[in-house]
Design a protein around this motif. Structure first.
Motif, PDB file in Angstrom:
ATOM      1  N   PRO C 109      42.234  48.035  22.417  1.00  0.00           N
ATOM      2  CA  PRO C 109      41.319  48.636  23.493  1.00  0.00           C
ATOM      3  C   PRO C 109      40.648  47.577  24.288  1.00  0.00           C
ATOM      4  O   PRO C 109      40.353  47.906  25.481  1.00  0.00           O
ATOM      5  CB  PRO C 109      40.198  49.091  22.361  1.00  0.00           C
ATOM      6  CG  PRO C 109      41.027  49.325  21.003  1.00  0.00           C
ATOM      7  CD  PRO C 109      41.990  48.288  21.094  1.00  0.00           C
ATOM      8  N   GLY C 110      40.167  46.406  23.559  1.00  0.00           N
ATOM      9  CA  GLY C 110      39.160  45.422  24.527  1.00  0.00           C
ATOM     10  C   GLY C 110      40.140  44.909  25.684  1.00  0.00           C
ATOM     11  O   GLY C 110      39.931  45.048  26.739  1.00  0.00           O
ATOM     12  N   TYR C 112      42.720  46.516  27.146  1.00  0.00           N
ATOM     13  CA  TYR C 112      42.759  47.741  27.861  1.00  0.00           C
ATOM     14  C   TYR C 112      41.578  47.903  28.737  1.00  0.00           C
ATOM     15  O   TYR C 112      41.607  47.988  30.081  1.00  0.00           O
ATOM     16  CB  TYR C 112      43.166  49.184  27.213  1.00  0.00           C
ATOM     17  CG  TYR C 112      42.797  50.240  28.252  1.00  0.00           C
ATOM     18  CD1 TYR C 112      43.995  50.547  28.801  1.00  0.00           C
ATOM     19  CD2 TYR C 112      41.768  50.904  28.297  1.00  0.00           C
ATOM     20  CE1 TYR C 112      43.810  51.740  29.919  1.00  0.00           C
ATOM     21  CE2 TYR C 112      41.715  52.118  29.133  1.00  0.00           C
ATOM     22  CZ  TYR C 112      42.690  52.340  29.973  1.00  0.00           C
ATOM     23  OH  TYR C 112      42.606  53.615  30.597  1.00  0.00           O
ATOM     24  N   ALA C 113      40.410  47.730  28.236  1.00  0.00           N
ATOM     25  CA  ALA C 113      39.142  47.824  28.923  1.00  0.00           C
ATOM     26  C   ALA C 113      38.898  46.667  29.976  1.00  0.00           C
ATOM     27  O   ALA C 113      38.832  47.032  30.934  1.00  0.00           O
ATOM     28  CB  ALA C 113      37.877  47.817  28.066  1.00  0.00           C
ATOM     29  N   LEU C 114      39.457  45.458  29.778  1.00  0.00           N
ATOM     30  CA  LEU C 114      39.297  44.552  30.857  1.00  0.00           C
ATOM     31  C   LEU C 114      40.473  44.495  31.863  1.00  0.00           C
ATOM     32  O   LEU C 114      40.163  44.278  33.002  1.00  0.00           O
ATOM     33  CB  LEU C 114      39.637  43.119  30.087  1.00  0.00           C
ATOM     34  CG  LEU C 114      38.387  42.680  29.164  1.00  0.00           C
ATOM     35  CD1 LEU C 114      38.970  41.523  28.476  1.00  0.00           C
ATOM     36  CD2 LEU C 114      37.184  42.415  30.148  1.00  0.00           C
ATOM     37  N   ALA C 115      41.478  45.584  31.796  1.00  0.00           N
ATOM     38  CA  ALA C 115      42.773  45.382  32.391  1.00  0.00           C
ATOM     39  C   ALA C 115      42.408  46.714  33.459  1.00  0.00           C
ATOM     40  O   ALA C 115      42.530  46.581  34.802  1.00  0.00           O
ATOM     41  CB  ALA C 115      43.964  45.665  31.873  1.00  0.00           C
ATOM     42  N   ARG C 116      41.972  47.712  32.853  1.00  0.00           N
ATOM     43  CA  ARG C 116      41.812  48.887  33.714  1.00  0.00           C
ATOM     44  C   ARG C 116      40.727  49.653  33.796  1.00  0.00           C
ATOM     45  O   ARG C 116      40.420  50.696  34.461  1.00  0.00           O
ATOM     46  CB  ARG C 116      42.880  49.920  32.931  1.00  0.00           C
ATOM     47  CG  ARG C 116      44.305  49.737  33.107  1.00  0.00           C
ATOM     48  CD  ARG C 116      44.643  50.158  34.546  1.00  0.00           C
ATOM     49  NE  ARG C 116      45.908  49.923  34.825  1.00  0.00           N
ATOM     50  CZ  ARG C 116      46.436  48.661  35.447  1.00  0.00           C
ATOM     51  NH1 ARG C 116      45.407  47.645  35.581  1.00  0.00           N
ATOM     52  NH2 ARG C 116      47.695  48.763  35.563  1.00  0.00           N
ATOM     53  N   ILE C 117      39.563  49.236  33.355  1.00  0.00           N
ATOM     54  CA  ILE C 117      38.379  49.964  33.629  1.00  0.00           C
ATOM     55  C   ILE C 117      37.303  49.080  34.523  1.00  0.00           C
ATOM     56  O   ILE C 117      37.423  47.816  33.953  1.00  0.00           O
ATOM     57  CB  ILE C 117      37.501  50.419  32.411  1.00  0.00           C
ATOM     58  CG1 ILE C 117      38.208  51.228  31.411  1.00  0.00           C
ATOM     59  CG2 ILE C 117      36.157  50.871  32.683  1.00  0.00           C
ATOM     60  CD1 ILE C 117      37.803  51.616  30.094  1.00  0.00           C
ATOM     61  N   ARG C 118      36.731  49.498  35.464  1.00  0.00           N
ATOM     62  CA  ARG C 118      35.837  48.346  36.406  1.00  0.00           C
ATOM     63  C   ARG C 118      34.244  48.840  35.593  1.00  0.00           C
ATOM     64  O   ARG C 118      33.714  49.875  35.708  1.00  0.00           O
ATOM     65  CB  ARG C 118      35.848  48.897  37.719  1.00  0.00           C
ATOM     66  CG  ARG C 118      37.091  48.740  38.384  1.00  0.00           C
ATOM     67  CD  ARG C 118      37.080  49.289  39.780  1.00  0.00           C
ATOM     68  NE  ARG C 118      38.478  49.528  40.177  1.00  0.00           N
ATOM     69  CZ  ARG C 118      38.923  48.508  41.021  1.00  0.00           C
ATOM     70  NH1 ARG C 118      38.064  47.557  41.477  1.00  0.00           N
ATOM     71  NH2 ARG C 118      40.028  48.602  41.384  1.00  0.00           N
ATOM     72  N   PHE C 119      33.922  47.694  35.431  1.00  0.00           N
ATOM     73  CA  PHE C 119      32.441  47.653  34.816  1.00  0.00           C
ATOM     74  C   PHE C 119      31.626  46.344  35.334  1.00  0.00           C
ATOM     75  O   PHE C 119      32.463  45.380  35.483  1.00  0.00           O
ATOM     76  CB  PHE C 119      32.306  48.140  33.531  1.00  0.00           C
ATOM     77  CG  PHE C 119      33.048  47.075  32.504  1.00  0.00           C
ATOM     78  CD1 PHE C 119      34.434  47.317  32.288  1.00  0.00           C
ATOM     79  CD2 PHE C 119      32.131  45.956  31.866  1.00  0.00           C
ATOM     80  CE1 PHE C 119      34.975  46.175  31.597  1.00  0.00           C
ATOM     81  CE2 PHE C 119      32.790  45.192  31.249  1.00  0.00           C
ATOM     82  CZ  PHE C 119      34.294  45.273  30.913  1.00  0.00           C
ATOM     83  N   ALA C 122      32.799  42.462  33.796  1.00  0.00           N
ATOM     84  CA  ALA C 122      33.914  42.346  33.269  1.00  0.00           C
ATOM     85  C   ALA C 122      34.313  40.964  33.420  1.00  0.00           C
ATOM     86  O   ALA C 122      34.946  40.307  32.801  1.00  0.00           O
ATOM     87  CB  ALA C 122      34.706  43.465  34.010  1.00  0.00           C
ATOM     88  N   THR C 123      34.113  40.680  34.650  1.00  0.00           N
ATOM     89  CA  THR C 123      34.674  39.044  35.094  1.00  0.00           C
ATOM     90  C   THR C 123      34.007  37.974  34.086  1.00  0.00           C
ATOM     91  O   THR C 123      34.959  37.351  33.732  1.00  0.00           O
ATOM     92  CB  THR C 123      34.035  38.713  36.399  1.00  0.00           C
ATOM     93  OG1 THR C 123      34.176  39.880  37.512  1.00  0.00           O
ATOM     94  CG2 THR C 123      34.631  37.678  37.032  1.00  0.00           C
ATOM     95  N   VAL C 125      33.029  38.388  30.676  1.00  0.00           N
ATOM     96  CA  VAL C 125      33.696  38.587  29.791  1.00  0.00           C
ATOM     97  C   VAL C 125      35.179  38.058  29.603  1.00  0.00           C
ATOM     98  O   VAL C 125      35.167  37.129  28.615  1.00  0.00           O
ATOM     99  CB  VAL C 125      33.776  40.326  29.142  1.00  0.00           C
ATOM    100  CG1 VAL C 125      34.606  40.359  28.015  1.00  0.00           C
ATOM    101  CG2 VAL C 125      32.346  40.872  29.019  1.00  0.00           C
ATOM    102  N   PHE C 126      35.726  38.359  30.647  1.00  0.00           N
ATOM    103  CA  PHE C 126      37.128  37.778  30.604  1.00  0.00           C
ATOM    104  C   PHE C 126      37.100  36.249  30.911  1.00  0.00           C
ATOM    105  O   PHE C 126      37.894  35.808  29.907  1.00  0.00           O
ATOM    106  CB  PHE C 126      38.077  38.243  31.842  1.00  0.00           C
ATOM    107  CG  PHE C 126      39.228  37.744  31.872  1.00  0.00           C
ATOM    108  CD1 PHE C 126      40.458  38.219  31.176  1.00  0.00           C
ATOM    109  CD2 PHE C 126      39.690  36.985  32.931  1.00  0.00           C
ATOM    110  CE1 PHE C 126      41.446  37.649  31.093  1.00  0.00           C
ATOM    111  CE2 PHE C 126      40.883  36.552  33.020  1.00  0.00           C
ATOM    112  CZ  PHE C 126      41.877  36.764  32.314  1.00  0.00           C
ATOM    113  N   GLU C 197      39.150  57.731  28.590  1.00  0.00           N
ATOM    114  CA  GLU C 197      39.788  56.486  28.651  1.00  0.00           C
ATOM    115  C   GLU C 197      40.605  56.122  27.297  1.00  0.00           C
ATOM    116  O   GLU C 197      41.665  55.573  27.660  1.00  0.00           O
ATOM    117  CB  GLU C 197      38.582  55.327  28.912  1.00  0.00           C
ATOM    118  CG  GLU C 197      37.956  55.222  30.237  1.00  0.00           C
ATOM    119  CD  GLU C 197      39.041  55.305  31.409  1.00  0.00           C
ATOM    120  OE1 GLU C 197      40.114  54.448  31.201  1.00  0.00           O
ATOM    121  OE2 GLU C 197      38.797  55.618  32.551  1.00  0.00           O
TER     122      GLU C 197
END
Lengths: 320, 448, 295
Positions: C109-110, C112-119, C122-123, C125-126, C197
């Motif tokens: 899930p993590g 996926y969130a980093l790849a497909r959800i904009r928030f 995000a940058t 966290v990655f 999501e």
């Protein structure tokens, strides 16, 4: 960050997605804080203390750092050994992997067989490969020296010789270069054929083709392999520790495990091992933390450099 | 992919910071000194864990003693953890693993464990149960306490001397073992044979430091060498005895050839296996502990061998008869959940005459109590008797307790091992460097 | 040889250039294959010697005679009595299976969130995940160890298993790279179908990303199986928790043993990993190619 998505501009939907993102990321975020940020801060704090787990920590200011930089008899030996692996092991592995990969893509028939032969050693569990190598290179009857003797060649002491112990581990590093080789194979197969044909039309020979076509195309991969290699070398531990333990023939009743680390004559004592010896052999946890802070500073520099150079690690590039 | 490792050494909860600040420093366990009940319990029950370093055959011997304890106390279960070297024991106690009674093979941890409270102060139990400490010799009493805190009890002792292969010696024309290092060297030369390619086939004596029991601590008594001054700082560089020993050893190594010795040693059989070089006749004379007699009886019963005190340096012949002595020691771990039960087991193992005699007969370690030493049941072979005599000699010596544990020995051993690959150049300044290392470490660990 | 001669005798000018190229390439091909064969022999030699030694009587190792006489299975039988191999393997399996399972549950899930959800963030966290992945684990091992000790979990493998419940940096990175290769249209379409999501992830992305998930799982499995540092740090004082990697490293020191026996055990440790590889070869190689260069 490319195409705008007008369909999904609804506020409620957007909020819902943020909530979902947060839920999905919550274990990861907790992990980052609990396993990374807090321990890092704690390491820095501990580095100003004397602590052995048995008595409460005692604030001693910069004493640990004074000892580290001016008095520790082995910190520079161990840092030097680690640097040696960075400077020798990494390029040797990258070059061998590249060379073997270049040979392999020319082979048409039985390519699967050849690739497996060269990749297989990389799969062997590191501990098993080290134990095997120490045996193979045992002086006085080991297979390698037996063969060398039969050929009338000198029979070195390998893992028992302070001069040769590190080069012996480089031989092991070459043997397990398959992990790097696979990356080069993929990259070489991806070099567009048209580029070679165009170069041939311009009259380029094999050397010129390699220099002007192959190397520039796979340059990012070389960079990636080198940088990840350096980062791995900075934490080089298992292979050296196991080689020392097995080659010394010690450990067990009557001696402590960390006494043999570095055998022979501290030739294999890497920085990561020295940190382990001080921290978890003598339980000088405050001092080990100071060593960790120094490692952090060096590794952080390498990582910063990496983030600039390796595209895959940069978040901007990837959100496509 | 192997080259990018992952972080899996992570940890739970925000308690990290708390721990770092020391607030959790000693919250989990009951603290340094024992709080004994006013009388010993009349009936014992429960589970007590015993951590020791023995393996294989020796672990079986310890198990027998444990079995007798369980038989005498039917409601008690002893949970035995074998094969734990000092580091692991320290790790387990420091980390608060479930340790009740811990046995260590050396006195090195006494300084550290008594001063930090890792082992409980035994005084309250000793006073209550009226244990007579005069049944132990002065040396034994001294190495089981640190600065007046008695946190360990002696459990047998290890004594080091010279083993010699009688058959090989008599074939070379010798009937008695060497008494000085020069004699040792001369005899060893005669007993050393080479292969056609120039490599060593058999050795009279292996002088390489780091091989088997060749350690500075075991050599020291041969010249009466001292380790620490009264204030705990290093005496190594200022005691000429060490220089004398190193010079002899280095010259001898160079004479045979360092590379040849290294190749020979790398092919040595594992020390505690039947392939031990002395047991196979690969070396004719060897420095080793009294426990070797049991290994020989078990693994090489036909070996014709003798034992003697280790030779002395040429100008220290007055010290002949002594040798290195160190104790196996045992104590009750700080985190013990049932200290009364732990004490009962400890007392049984370290003072019960039958237990000690059985352990001694099985392990071939020298017993420490007067009663056990005089017991008619103690089996004493001629070879073993040598070691009882060495232990009783006024020239027997041990390594002193220090807050560094064995750290000071490691520092010196490292230096000595590092010097042997080439002829000595500037020994005095090298030894002065060792002194400085040790003193710096001491100040780091225990300084103001 | 005859081919070279025939080509040399040819006189037709139009064919010359093509033939010259073939004439050059044949010795080159021979040289390449010879080179490869020599290299391959060198690369296989260690395994061959390990196998030969494992099958020789224990008195024969280090005698300078390299071929077993006679061949014997004795070392393998002895191995199981001298070393608690079954327990080591069970511990390794427990470690590898739980670590992999926990990692998948927490990291998919993590990633996926980093790849497909904009928030927002995000940058950051990655970037933090990449930094965590790249920094040496030794940097944080002191406080980490202290806390596990205070929790009473040292002397077990839990300190290396449990953290995977809170994500694993390398796996998140790898999974995210894979999720990024799946065209956005699929997730957008799934959203238009009314999926949230979680629905998009579970019904669309996860099934499509099966090869990537398998690769991440395999890496985790192998890394756990091979791990030496973690068990050394946390479980060295408790042999009942030793995994094979740690057990093998201590075997020669712990028991007085011979090289034939040690090689037999070494072989037993190698075989399962190699067998697993042959079953999962394709997934594995694809995964490696994903780690960096194709992002």
């Amino acid at each position: 960050m490319t195409s705008p998505q007008p369909v999904l501009r609804l506020g409620a939907l957007e909020r819902g997605r943020r909530r979902a993102a947060l839920a999905m990321l919550s274990p990861t975020l907790a992990g980052l804080v609990v396993f990374f940020v807090l321990p890092l801060l704690a390491t820095i704090l501990l580095s100003f203390t004397r602590y052995n787990l048995l008595s409460p920590p005692q604030w001693i200011g910069l004493r640990n750092y004074q000892y580290l930089f001016t008095q520790d008899p082995k910190v520079w030996t161990s840092a030097g050994n680690t640097l040696w692996f960075v400077v020798v092991l990494v390029p040797v592995r990258v070059l061998t992997a590249m060379g073997v990969a270049a040979l392999l893509i020319r082979v048409r028939r039985g390519s699967g067989f050849w690739r497996t032969v060269f990749y297989l050693p990389a799969l062997v569990p590191p501990v098993a490969s080290v134990v095997a190598f120490v045996f193979l290179f045992t002086p006085g009857g080991g297979p390698v020296n037996t063969v060398l003797g039969a050929l009338g060649l000198p029979q070195p002491l390998w893992f028992n010789d302070p001069q040769l112990a590190k080069p012996s581990l480089v031989l092991l590093g070459i043997w397990v270069m398959g992990d790097v080789m696979v990356i080069f194979l993929a990259a070489l197969l991806d070099v567009p054929r048209e580029l070679y044909e165009a170069a041939e039309l311009d009259g380029a020979g094999p050397v010129a083709k390699t220099w002007y076509v192959t190397l520039p195309t796979i340059a990012p991969v070389i960079g990636f392999a080198a940088i990840t290699g350096v980062i791995a070398a900075l934490q080089y531990f298992t292979e050296a520790a196991v080689a020392s333990t097995v080659a010394s023939g010690k450990a067990g009743a009557g001696s402590s495990a960390t006494d043999v680390l570095g055998y022979p004559d501290n030739a294999l004592l890497t920085y990561a091992q020295w940190l382990y010896v001080r921290g978890f052999g003598s339980y000088q946890l405050g001092y080990a933390s100071a060593l960790a802070v120094l490692l952090f500073v060096v590794a952080a520099a390498a990582v910063t450099f990496t983030l600039r150079k390796v595209k895959a690690f940069s978040p901007e590039e990837a959100m496509s | 992919m192997r080259s990018v490792r992952r972080h899996r050494l992570a940890l739970p909860a925000a308690s990290v910071l708390v721990a770092a600040l020391g607030l959790a420093g000693c919250s989990t366990s009951s603290g340094g000194s024992g709080t004994a009940a006013s009388a010993a319990p009349t009936h014992l029950s429960g589970t007590v864990s015993l951590w020791h370093f023995f393996t294989d055959r020796e672990a079986d011997v310890v198990q027998q003693a444990v079995d007798s304890f369980e038989k005498a106390n039917p409601d008690v279960t002893v949970d035995v953890h074998s094969g734990q070297d000092d580091e692991k024991l320290q790790k387990a106690i420091s980390a608060g693993d479930n340790v009740d009674v811990g046995i260590s093979y050396s006195t090195d941890i006494v300084g550290n464990f008594c001063s930090t409270g890792a082992f409980l102060d035994l005084t309250p139990y000793l006073t209550r149960d009226k244990v007579d400490l005069s049944q132990f010799s002065d040396t034994v009493r001294s190495y089981t306490e640190f600065k007046g805190t008695r946190c360990t009890m002696p459990l047998l002792q290890d004594v080091y001397g010279l083993y010699y292969n009688k058959a090989l010696l008599s074939a070379a024309g010798y009937s008695a073992p060497p008494k000085t290092l020069s004699e040792l060297e001369a005899m060893a030369d005669k007993l050393t044979t080479f292969n056609a390619d120039g490599s060593i086939a058999t050795l009279g004596f292996n002088p390489l430091q780091g091989w088997y029991e060749n350690a500075s601590s075991h050599y020291g008594p041969a010249a009466g060498a001292t380790w620490l001054k009264d204030d705990g700082t290093s005496a190594i560089g200022t005691d000429p005895a060490w220089a004398e020993l190193i010079e002899w050893q280095n010259a001898y190594v160079q004479k045979i050839g360092y590379d040849k010795l290294k190749a020979f040693s790398a092919a040595s059989g594992q020390e505690f296996s039947a392939d031990n070089d002395f047991q196979t006749g690969r070396v004719a004379m060897n420095l080793d502990g009294e426990y070797r007699t049991a290994f020989i009886a078990d693994q090489a019963p036909t070996l014709d061998y003798g034992t003697a005190p280790f030779p002395t340096a040429d100008d220290h012949t007055d010290l002949y008869g002594g040798g290195y002595v160190t104790g196996n020691i045992a104590g009750i771990a700080k985190g013990s959940k049932n200290p009364e039960l732990a004490w009962a087991l400890l007392k049984y193992l370290t003072t019960d005459t039958d237990a000690l005699v059985a352990l001694s007969n099985g392990l071939k370690n020298a017993p420490t109590t007067t009663a056990a030493l005089q017991s008619p049941n103690l089996q004493v072979s001629a070879q073993f008797k040598t070691f009882l005599d060495i232990a009783a000699s006024p020239h027997a010596a041990t390594t002193p307790a220090s807050p560094l544990g064995s750290g000071y020995q490691t520092a010196f051993q490292d230096f000595w091992t590092g010097t042997q690959s080439a002829p000595l150049t500037d020994l005095a300044s090298g030894l002065a460097g060792v002194d400085k290392d040790i003193d710096n470490q001491l100040s780091l660990v225990a300084g103001p | 040889m005859s081919a070279v001669l025939t080509a040399g005798g040819a006189t037709v000018p139009t064919a010359t250039s093509a033939r010259r190229r073939r004439r050059r390439s044949l010795p080159a091909v021979v040289a390449e294959h010879t080179g490869l064969a020599v290299l391959a022999v060198l690369f296989m030699a260690p395994v061959v010697f390990v196998v030969l030694t494992a099958f020789m009587p224990s008195s024969q190792a280090l005698t300078g005679s390299l071929w077993p006489h006679p061949w014997t299975w004795e070392n393998f039988a002895t191995a199981f009595t001298r070393a608690p191999l079954a327990r080591w393997f069970a511990n390794s399996a427990l470690y590898a299976v739980l670590a992999t399972g926990f990692m998948l549950v927490s990291s998919i899930p993590g990633a996926y969130a980093l790849a497909r959800i904009r928030f927002r963030g995000a940058t950051l966290v990655f970037a933090a995940i990449v930094v965590m992945m790249l920094l040496p684990p030794q940097i944080t091992s002191v406080p980490t160890y202290i806390v596990w000790a205070k929790l009473g979990l040292t002397g077990t493998l839990w300190p290396v298993i449990l953290p995977n419940l809170l994500g694993d940096a390398f796996s998140i990175f790898l999974l995210r790279q894979f999720f990024l290769t799946i065209p956005r249209d699929y997730s957008d379409a799934a959203r238009l179908d009314g999926n949230g999501e979680w629905g998009v992830l579970l019904r669309v992305i996860a099934p499509m990303a099966r090869p990537g998930i398998a690769a991440a799982g395999l890496f985790m499995f192998f890394n756990s199986w091979n791990d030496y540092y973690g068990p050394l740090l946390y479980a060295s004082e408790n042999p009942s928790w030793w995994p094979v990697a740690y057990g093998l490293a201590t075997f020669r020191g712990m028991h007085g043993t011979d090289w034939s026996l040690t090689m037999a055990i070494t072989l037993l440790v190698m075989v399962p990993v190699v067998v697993l590889f042959f079953f999962a070869q394709r997934v594995f190689v694809e995964g490696i190619a994903l780690t960096g260069i194709k992002g």
